[in-house]
Design a protein around this motif. Structure first.
Motif, PDB file in Angstrom:
ATOM      1  N   PHE A  85       0.816  -1.219   0.000  1.00 53.04           N
ATOM      2  CA  PHE A  85       0.000   0.000   0.000  1.00 53.04           C
ATOM      3  C   PHE A  85       0.848   1.269   0.000  1.00 53.04           C
ATOM      4  CE2 PHE A  85      -2.348   3.272   2.504  1.00 53.04           C
ATOM      5  CZ  PHE A  85      -3.292   3.578   1.530  1.00 53.04           C
ATOM      6  N   TRP A 229      -5.422  -0.674   0.102  1.00 57.85           N
ATOM      7  CA  TRP A 229      -4.825  -0.904  -1.219  1.00 57.85           C
ATOM      8  C   TRP A 229      -5.920  -1.182  -2.251  1.00 57.85           C
ATOM      9  CZ3 TRP A 229      -4.948  -5.670  -3.891  1.00 57.85           C
ATOM     10  CH2 TRP A 229      -4.211  -5.695  -5.085  1.00 57.85           C
ATOM     11  N   SER A 241      -1.958   1.529  -7.910  1.00 60.25           N
ATOM     12  CA  SER A 241      -1.628   0.648  -6.793  1.00 60.25           C
ATOM     13  C   SER A 241      -0.362  -0.151  -7.083  1.00 60.25           C
ATOM     14  CB  SER A 241      -2.782  -0.312  -6.530  1.00 60.25           C
ATOM     15  OG  SER A 241      -3.050  -1.089  -7.671  1.00 60.25           O
TER      16      SER A 241
END
Length: 241
Positions: A85, A229, A241
């Motif tokens: 993330f 995420w 991402s």
């Protein structure tokens, strides 16, 4: 709910978790940078929870090995979701910092040869790899500093407030835009006030029923990174991402 639970401590843990999620939401987009401000409360409140548990234990009580085991396990489990993330990740996740901080605080409380050896080792690791740890060496010291002033008058909370300020990266924001400047200034205030605010809460007698935040809370840490995420990919597209 157990009759002897400290509901104020449970409330502190829930609020720390909430501020952590708010802090991490800002990685989804620059427009969410002001979430940096409530996010400065999360780490010192987690450290205060560690200090509170240490303060409630007898000086001769041994290190809570099961507690330490859970922290070590989720230190390993959290690193991949954290790096998935937070891109690029400049440090390890917060779990190693909290784990080392527990060992240092326990060394001050217990003061047995084993506890002192583990605390000294934790300090050595933190000093050597401070740049790789989230919040660095000051972050590792924060639970111990909070334990030292735990039963002192509230004015003493300025000491962990200063350590908390040293642990954060607000200086980088001061050189940015006006938005970065005011966010940094508010972040400085949050760092300085977080220990006193948390301790004020712990000294309250809460009559409301608050669900306990047990060891499953450690599992929430890697899980919330995966959820954020997925949310980031949904909002910004897979490339983001």
């Amino acid at each position: 709910m157990q009759a002897n639970r400290d509901t104020a401590l449970d409330a502190l843990k829930w609020l720390a978790m909430l501020s952590m999620v708010l802090d991490h939401l800002r990685y989804i987009g620059d427009s969410l940078d002001p979430l940096y401000i409530p996010g400065r409360l999360a780490f010192p409140w987690f450290c205060l929870a560690i200090a509170a548990h240490q303060a409630r234990r007898d000086r001769t009580a041994p290190l809570p090995w099961r507690y330490l085991g859970w922290m070590l396990a989720f230190t390993l489990l959290s690193e991949w979701p954290y790096r998935l993330f937070v891109v690029p990740a400049e440090t390890l996740s917060v779990m190693p910092t909290l784990t080392l901080g527990l060992l240092v605080a326990n060394a001050l409380r217990q003061r047995t040869p084993l506890a002192l050896a583990l605390g000294t080792l934790a300090l050595g690791v933190a000093a050597r790899w401070s740049d790789d740890l989230m919040f660095g060496l000051p972050g590792v010291l924060l639970p111990a500093v909070m334990w030292l002033v735990y039963k002192r008058p509230l004015a003493w909370q300025i000491l962990p407030g200063l350590v908390c300020l040293l642990a954060n990266v607000w200086l980088e924001l001061l050189d940015q835009s006006m938005q970065g400047y005011w966010v940094a200034m508010a972040g400085i205030a949050a760092c300085l006030l977080a220990p006193a605010l948390g301790m004020s809460l712990l000294r309250q007698r809460l009559a409301v029923a608050i669900p306990p935040l047990g060891r499953w809370g450690y599992g929430f840490y890697p899980l919330h990174f995966l959820c954020l995420w997925a949310l980031k990919a949904l909002i910004l597209g897979p490339a983001a991402s």
